[in-house]
Write an enzyme that holds these catalytic residues in place. Structure first.
Site, PDB file in Angstrom:
ATOM      1  CG  ASP A  29      -2.084   0.941   1.085  1.00  0.00           C
ATOM      2  OD1 ASP A  29      -3.229   0.472   0.931  1.00  0.00           O
ATOM      3  OD2 ASP A  29      -1.861   2.180   1.116  1.00  0.00           O
ATOM      4  CB  ILE A  30       0.775   4.277  -2.123  1.00  0.00           C
ATOM      5  CG1 ILE A  30       1.850   5.217  -2.622  1.00  0.00           C
ATOM      6  CG2 ILE A  30      -0.528   5.011  -1.845  1.00  0.00           C
ATOM      7  CD1 ILE A  30       1.575   5.793  -4.005  1.00  0.00           C
ATOM      8  CG  ASN A  86     -12.385  -0.808   3.732  1.00  0.00           C
ATOM      9  OD1 ASN A  86     -12.722  -1.330   4.798  1.00  0.00           O
ATOM     10  ND2 ASN A  86     -11.230  -0.178   3.583  1.00  0.00           N
ATOM     11  N   GLY A  92     -15.764   2.612   3.736  1.00  0.00           N
ATOM     12  CA  GLY A  92     -14.469   3.291   3.607  1.00  0.00           C
ATOM     13  C   GLY A  92     -13.729   2.968   2.323  1.00  0.00           C
ATOM     14  CD  GLN A  93     -14.781  -0.352  -2.813  1.00  0.00           C
ATOM     15  OE1 GLN A  93     -15.916  -0.651  -2.469  1.00  0.00           O
ATOM     16  NE2 GLN A  93     -14.169  -0.906  -3.850  1.00  0.00           N
ATOM     17  CG  HIS A  99      -8.603  -2.953  -2.577  1.00  0.00           C
ATOM     18  ND1 HIS A  99      -9.502  -2.199  -3.290  1.00  0.00           N
ATOM     19  CD2 HIS A  99      -8.459  -2.334  -1.382  1.00  0.00           C
ATOM     20  CE1 HIS A  99      -9.884  -1.154  -2.569  1.00  0.00           C
ATOM     21  NE2 HIS A  99      -9.273  -1.220  -1.405  1.00  0.00           N
ATOM     22  CG  LEU A 100      -7.765  -9.610   1.344  1.00  0.00           C
ATOM     23  CD1 LEU A 100      -9.069  -9.462   2.134  1.00  0.00           C
ATOM     24  CD2 LEU A 100      -7.489 -11.095   1.070  1.00  0.00           C
ATOM     25  CG  HIS A 101      -6.887  -3.049   2.931  1.00  0.00           C
ATOM     26  ND1 HIS A 101      -6.122  -1.916   2.817  1.00  0.00           N
ATOM     27  CD2 HIS A 101      -8.084  -2.755   2.376  1.00  0.00           C
ATOM     28  CE1 HIS A 101      -6.839  -0.959   2.215  1.00  0.00           C
ATOM     29  NE2 HIS A 101      -8.036  -1.449   1.939  1.00  0.00           N
TER      30      HIS A 101
HETATM   31  P1  5GP Z   1      -9.769   1.370   0.259  1.00  0.00           P
HETATM   32  O1  5GP Z   1      -9.896   2.642   1.059  1.00  0.00           O
HETATM   33  O2  5GP Z   1     -10.447   1.499  -1.087  1.00  0.00           O
HETATM   34  O3  5GP Z   1     -10.208   0.137   1.011  1.00  0.00           O
HETATM   35  O4  5GP Z   1      -8.223   1.147   0.037  1.00  0.00           O
HETATM   36  C1  5GP Z   1      -7.520   1.691  -1.029  1.00  0.00           C
HETATM   37  C2  5GP Z   1      -6.067   1.602  -0.651  1.00  0.00           C
HETATM   38  O5  5GP Z   1      -5.296   1.777  -1.817  1.00  0.00           O
HETATM   39  C3  5GP Z   1      -5.620   2.672   0.346  1.00  0.00           C
HETATM   40  O6  5GP Z   1      -5.071   2.055   1.489  1.00  0.00           O
HETATM   41  C4  5GP Z   1      -4.588   3.493  -0.424  1.00  0.00           C
HETATM   42  O7  5GP Z   1      -3.517   3.931   0.370  1.00  0.00           O
HETATM   43  C5  5GP Z   1      -4.153   2.532  -1.516  1.00  0.00           C
HETATM   44  N1  5GP Z   1      -3.754   3.169  -2.759  1.00  0.00           N
HETATM   45  C6  5GP Z   1      -4.421   4.135  -3.431  1.00  0.00           C
HETATM   46  N2  5GP Z   1      -3.770   4.467  -4.549  1.00  0.00           N
HETATM   47  C7  5GP Z   1      -2.654   3.684  -4.594  1.00  0.00           C
HETATM   48  C8  5GP Z   1      -1.575   3.572  -5.520  1.00  0.00           C
HETATM   49  O8  5GP Z   1      -1.505   4.249  -6.548  1.00  0.00           O
HETATM   50  N3  5GP Z   1      -0.614   2.660  -5.226  1.00  0.00           N
HETATM   51  C9  5GP Z   1      -0.668   1.878  -4.107  1.00  0.00           C
HETATM   52  N4  5GP Z   1       0.340   1.022  -3.924  1.00  0.00           N
HETATM   53  N5  5GP Z   1      -1.665   1.961  -3.213  1.00  0.00           N
HETATM   54  C10 5GP Z   1      -2.650   2.843  -3.452  1.00  0.00           C
END
Ligand code: 5GP
Ligand code: ZN
Length: 113
Positions: A29-30, A86, A92-93, A99-101
């Site tokens: 994750d970034i 999410n 919180g998506q 995607h799976l964290h």
């Molecule tokens: P969500 O909030 O949709 O469950 O999670 C999205 C996740 O993707 C966040 O934790 C965010 O930091 C990560 N993310 C968003 N854009 C990028 C990207 O360009 N590269 C990477 N590696 N992670 C990303």
């Protein structure tokens, strides 16, 4: 509109990819929210959990198995970790490609925020 996670899976934008196979891609994750924070995505574009159907059952299993193996490799399997998916606004998506964290390396509170 281009999907950022499709672009990562296609190698069009950079990411710290550590898992790449026919079905799924794993990358860090970034904006990590824990010492270990990775994401597993299907190569196939699925926007949210609500868009899954029976045909995706094996794909989901692959995500979870890859996450488990990743946790073992990262050395967090025994201490513990959290898998999160999410869905939509209240969940919180923020990126609309399933995607799976995988979060670990610290104690996770419950209930989540
Ligand atoms: P969500 O909030 O949709 O469950 O999670 C999205 C996740 O993707 C966040 O934790 C965010 O930091 C990560 N993310 C968003 N854009 C990028 C990207 O360009 N590269 C990477 N590696 N992670 C990303
Ligand atoms: Zn996508």
């Amino acid at each position: 509109m281009a999907c950022i996670f499709c672009s990562i899976a296609e190698g069009k934008i950079p990411a710290k990819i550590f898992h790449d196979d026919e079905h799924i891609v794993g990358f860090y994750d970034i904006h990590p929210q824990a010492p270990v924070h990775a994401l597993f995505i299907p190569r196939k574009h699925i926007s949210t959990l609500n868009d899954l159907d029976e045909n995706d059952a094996q794909l989901l299993a692959r995500l979870f198995l890859a996450a488990k193996e990743f946790a073992q490799r990262e050395g967090i399997a025994q201490s513990g970790y959290r898998l999160v998916m999410n869905c939509n606004s209240d969940g919180g998506q923020t990126v609309y490609h399933l995607h799976l964290h995988v979060l670990g390396g610290r104690w996770m509170k419950w209930p989540p925020g």
